[in-house]
Design a protein around this motif. Structure first.
Motif, PDB file in Angstrom:
ATOM      1  N   VAL A 179       3.157  10.236   1.974  1.00 22.91           N
ATOM      2  CA  VAL A 179       3.239   9.363   2.794  1.00 22.91           C
ATOM      3  C   VAL A 179       4.930  10.040   4.378  1.00 22.91           C
ATOM      4  O   VAL A 179       5.293   9.489   3.002  1.00 22.91           O
ATOM      5  CB  VAL A 179       3.874   7.869   2.723  1.00 22.91           C
ATOM      6  CG1 VAL A 179       3.819   7.283   4.318  1.00 22.91           C
ATOM      7  CG2 VAL A 179       2.230   7.442   1.795  1.00 22.91           C
ATOM      8  N   LEU A 195       1.251   6.875  -1.438  1.00 23.17           N
ATOM      9  CA  LEU A 195      -0.558   5.423  -1.100  1.00 23.17           C
ATOM     10  C   LEU A 195       0.024   5.121  -2.589  1.00 23.17           C
ATOM     11  O   LEU A 195      -0.299   5.556  -3.287  1.00 23.17           O
ATOM     12  CB  LEU A 195      -1.060   6.255  -0.613  1.00 23.17           C
ATOM     13  CG  LEU A 195      -1.002   6.594   1.160  1.00 23.17           C
ATOM     14  CD1 LEU A 195      -3.034   7.386   0.951  1.00 23.17           C
ATOM     15  CD2 LEU A 195      -0.857   5.256   1.964  1.00 23.17           C
ATOM     16  N   ILE A 232       0.743  -1.438  -0.043  1.00 24.12           N
ATOM     17  CA  ILE A 232      -0.220  -0.383  -0.195  1.00 24.12           C
ATOM     18  C   ILE A 232       0.714   1.148   0.293  1.00 24.12           C
ATOM     19  O   ILE A 232       0.958   1.932  -0.206  1.00 24.12           O
ATOM     20  CB  ILE A 232      -0.759   0.094   1.318  1.00 24.12           C
ATOM     21  CG1 ILE A 232      -2.475  -1.090   0.844  1.00 24.12           C
ATOM     22  CG2 ILE A 232      -1.800   1.848   1.673  1.00 24.12           C
ATOM     23  CD1 ILE A 232      -2.418  -1.381   2.199  1.00 24.12           C
ATOM     24  N   ILE A 233       1.705   1.035   0.388  1.00 24.64           N
ATOM     25  CA  ILE A 233       2.919   2.178   1.131  1.00 24.64           C
ATOM     26  C   ILE A 233       4.054   1.705  -0.099  1.00 24.64           C
ATOM     27  O   ILE A 233       4.246   0.584  -0.848  1.00 24.64           O
ATOM     28  CB  ILE A 233       3.809   2.258   1.601  1.00 24.64           C
ATOM     29  CG1 ILE A 233       2.933   2.845   2.952  1.00 24.64           C
ATOM     30  CG2 ILE A 233       4.964   3.432   2.358  1.00 24.64           C
ATOM     31  CD1 ILE A 233       3.381   2.820   4.487  1.00 24.64           C
ATOM     32  N   GLU A 280     -10.187   7.148  -2.044  1.00 21.60           N
ATOM     33  CA  GLU A 280     -10.028   5.510  -1.235  1.00 21.60           C
ATOM     34  C   GLU A 280     -10.322   5.104  -2.156  1.00 21.60           C
ATOM     35  O   GLU A 280     -12.031   5.092  -2.398  1.00 21.60           O
ATOM     36  CB  GLU A 280      -9.676   5.808  -0.432  1.00 21.60           C
ATOM     37  CG  GLU A 280      -9.292   4.614   0.392  1.00 21.60           C
ATOM     38  CD  GLU A 280      -9.299   5.154   1.635  1.00 21.60           C
ATOM     39  OE1 GLU A 280      -8.473   5.162   2.927  1.00 21.60           O
ATOM     40  OE2 GLU A 280     -10.218   4.390   2.693  1.00 21.60           O
TER      41      GLU A 280
END
Ligand code: 4AD
Ligand code: MG
Length: 476
Positions: free
Chosen positions: A172, A201, A157-158, A239
């Motif tokens: 991030v 992200l 996700i990162i 999102e």
């Protein structure tokens, strides 16, 4: 006594049994009849309480939204509208809901109002139905891929890379925004950030899924993705969840077949398993469209539309053909399109809608888009102008799926990186799969919320995810 879910108590087979149920009051009539919903299904169970035996103080607490536990015997119902009811002999109000302040009263609330009350909107019939269908779709997707031998892969996700190259990433960082460490030249010293470099992200798990596919053969990711695009539309979230299969040794044709098979299979599964909720949502749509002019209403009811899609092969057209069709269309000739139509443009939603709703009147797969409007990883076609891309468009939504055959030739991909200003040292690992055992492969991404919109008939993407994230909005 263990709690029984209402979904399992609604037919006569349980008559005579002693059960305990718990749920939330929808209505309370004549100091006697409670319609109780426990979320297990759309319907309610009618509880019949003994007015004489229930103290007034308890009865006062039985208001819309209150939580109850009730014990009693299932009996055949005399009343209309339900086969059975629960003759209650033990009743406990677990939590009251003050009618003065409880916002979810039985009257009809607008979807806008309910969005402000997203923490409570699950308690309405509409949102109960939407989120049960969402769950069923989620499960159907996993079943589809599992049954075909795909492995689910949890992609990060990162990430440090921008897969789509659209520059719409959320940073991030653990650096102090007010006082970041600086290098001698005054610029921010990213080496002191948590990852020692810029991190974001992810906008897509595709690039990592490709790495998995080049060993496991066929994988899929199904996870949250994030886009900082400032588009406040009814089809965009900051999102959202995306389903991304990736298949080694598959070309564009195989990819199209997989996308079509996937969509049609999950539709068939929820049509079968969610009929009560879909029937409710179908009615909701008909009610909502009552005031609209004929041409803005759906021609056919929801389930009929979905059934037709589940049963009919999708139509195929190339981008070049689609542009031609659009230029021959009435709205083009009458200058009714807001945006220009010529080879090389990115199709706007007005164009997609005309194609899918007016011309093809059903899902259509558009292939072979101009290279310049698509991502760097898509395989270059022989014509030197287009790439082996595919978008699946569906009525009412527009783009539901985007995918392509991937560029597997190292030299072509390196040139693409240069053209798109992607430094090779950022994607060295991606290029490595083209250095070692490279092979034809393909994949696509299906926006999960767009799928849920399509299946539930909900018109706004904010109403198919529990807590939507959109520009200026991250409440709850
Ligand atoms: O077309 P997209 O940008 O494709 C990709 O991200 C590829 N990496 C997918 C792949 O080939 N593995 O996005 C795929 C789908 C779109 O067709 C749309 O359904 C959905 O994701 N989508 C969004 N859904 C909600 N909100 C947004 N902001 C979305 N952006 C894309
Ligand atoms: Mg796309």
């Amino acid at each position: 006594m263990t709690r029984e879910r209402i979904v399992n108590l609604r037919d006569e087979s349980r008559v005579g049994e002693r059960v305990t149920v718990a749920g939330w009051v929808r209505t309370f009539r004549n100091d006697t009849f409670i319609a109780l919903n426990d979320g297990s299904c759309l319907g309610t169970l009618q509880l019949v309480i003994d007015r004489e035996a229930t103290p007034e103080a308890t009865r006062k607490l039985i208001t819309t939204g209150a939580a109850l536990r009730a014990e009693g015997v299932i009996e055949a119902s005399q009343g209309r509208g339900q086969a059975v009811e629960l003759k209650v002999d033990v009743l406990e109000v677990l939590g009251g809901a003050d009618p003065e302040t409880y916002p979810m009263q039985m009257k009809k609330h607008s979807l806008d109002f309910l969005r402000e009350k997203a923490h409570l909107r699950f308690r309405t019939n509409t949102f109960g139905a939407v989120f049960r269908v969402r769950h069923a779709l989620n499960f159907a997707v996993h079943r589809f891929f599992t049954e075909r031998g795909f492995f689910q892969m949890h992609t990060p996700i990162i990430t440090g890379s921008d897969a789509e190259g659209a520059g719409e990433m959320f940073r991030v960082t653990t650096l102090d925004a007010d006082n970041p460490p600086r290098k001698e030249d005054g610029s921010v010293d990213l080496s002191q950030d948590f990852f020692g470099k810029t991190a974001n992200l992810t906008v897509s798990g595709q690039l990592e899924a490709e790495l998995g596919a080049m060993a496991l053969g066929q994988v899929y990711t199904f996870g949250p993705t994030f886009r900082a695009e400032n588009s406040n539309t009814s089809r965009h979230l900051a999102e959202f969840w995306m389903i991304e299969p990736e298949v080694a040794f598959a070309d564009l044709k195989d990819n199209m077949a997989l996308a079509e098979d996937c969509l049609r299979s999950v539709l068939a599964e929820v049509l079968e398993g969610c009929d009560e909720d879909l029937a409710f949502l179908e009615n909701r749509e008909i009610e909502a469209e009552k005031g609209l002019p004929q041409q803005e209403r759906h021609e056919r009811p929801l389930r009929e539309r979905l059934r037709a899609v589940a049963e009919t092969p999708f139509q195929h057209v190339t981008y070049t053909e689609a542009i031609e069709l659009l230029r021959q269309s009435k709205p083009f000739k009458k200058k009714q399109f807001k945006y220009p139509v010529e080879w090389g443009i990115d199709l706007q939603s007005e164009h997609e809608r005309w194609l899918v709703e007016k011309h093809f009147n059903g899902p259509v797969i558009i292939t072979d888009y101009p290279a310049a409007i698509k991502a760097f990883y898509m395989r270059a076609n022989e014509d030197g102008k287009t790439v082996a891309a595919m978008d699946v468009l569906v009525p009412g939504i527009g783009e539901l799926i985007g995918g392509s055959q991937r560029e597997e030739r190292l030299d072509v991909l390196q040139k693409k990186c240069a053209d798109f200003n992607i430094p090779e040292e950022h994607v060295w690992w991606y290029l490595d799969t083209r250095r070692f055992g490279s092979a034809v492969h393909s994949g696509f991404g299906m926006g999960f919320e767009r799928l849920v919109m399509y299946v539930t008939g909900m018109g706004n993407i904010r109403d198919v995810i529990p807590f939507p994230r959109t520009p200026q909005n991250a409440e709850f």
